[in-house]
Design a protein around this motif. Structure first.
Motif, short mmCIF file in Angstrom:
data_model
loop_
_atom_site.label_atom_id
_atom_site.label_comp_id
_atom_site.label_asym_id
_atom_site.label_seq_id
_atom_site.Cartn_x
_atom_site.Cartn_y
_atom_site.Cartn_z
N GLN A 9 2.02 -3.05 -4.51
CA GLN A 9 1.36 -2.12 -4.34
C GLN A 9 1.62 -0.84 -4.12
O GLN A 9 0.91 -0.09 -4.56
N GLU A 12 3.76 1.05 -6.03
CA GLU A 12 3.04 1.52 -6.74
C GLU A 12 2.20 2.65 -6.86
O GLU A 12 1.70 3.80 -7.79
N THR A 13 1.14 2.88 -6.08
CA THR A 13 -0.44 3.75 -6.02
C THR A 13 0.76 4.44 -5.44
O THR A 13 -0.31 6.23 -6.07
N ASN A 15 3.80 5.76 -6.70
CA ASN A 15 3.91 6.57 -7.51
C ASN A 15 3.31 6.62 -8.50
O ASN A 15 3.77 7.69 -9.81
N THR A 16 2.40 6.56 -8.64
CA THR A 16 1.21 7.02 -9.74
C THR A 16 0.82 7.58 -9.29
O THR A 16 -0.68 8.25 -9.63
#
Length: 107
Positions: A9, A12-13, A15-16
């Motif tokens: 997580q 992912e957070t 990278n976004t």
């Protein structure tokens, strides 16, 4: 690479560029050390990651993760709009109750 849910997580957070979701990875009293500065608590951490996202647009590619007790180290290739990109950084995490309680970024 198989990562624990929290670490996946976190990546992912980042990278976004989702700073709201990013801070949910941290405890209320977490401390982050990066670029010679210390950021304490979720509000300061949110401001730090928003500024870093805007300035560097960095994306991380996990290379290795090791966990021992309440500590984890994520080694990742980080690329973005900064001199020397990409570089390999280590994210030293202190873990508490399933969240990141401390984070130190080193080269």
């Amino acid at each position: 690479m198989e990562l624990p849910q929290l670490v996946a997580q976190f990546v992912e957070t980042q990278n976004t560029y989702d700073s709201e979701a990013y801070v949910t990875c941290f405890t209320e009293t977490a401390i982050v050390h990066d670029e010679g500065k210390t950021h304490s608590g979720k509000q300061e951490i949110r401001q730090w990651i928003e500024d870093a996202n805007e300035k560097y647009r960095s994306v991380m590619k996990p290379l290795q993760y090791e966990e021992s007790g309440s500590n984890g180290v994520l080694t990742a290739e980080v690329s973005g709009t900064f001199p020397g990109s990409p570089i390999v950084l280590k994210f030293h995490m202190g873990l508490k109750n399933g969240l990141i309680d401390s984070l130190k970024v080193t080269g």
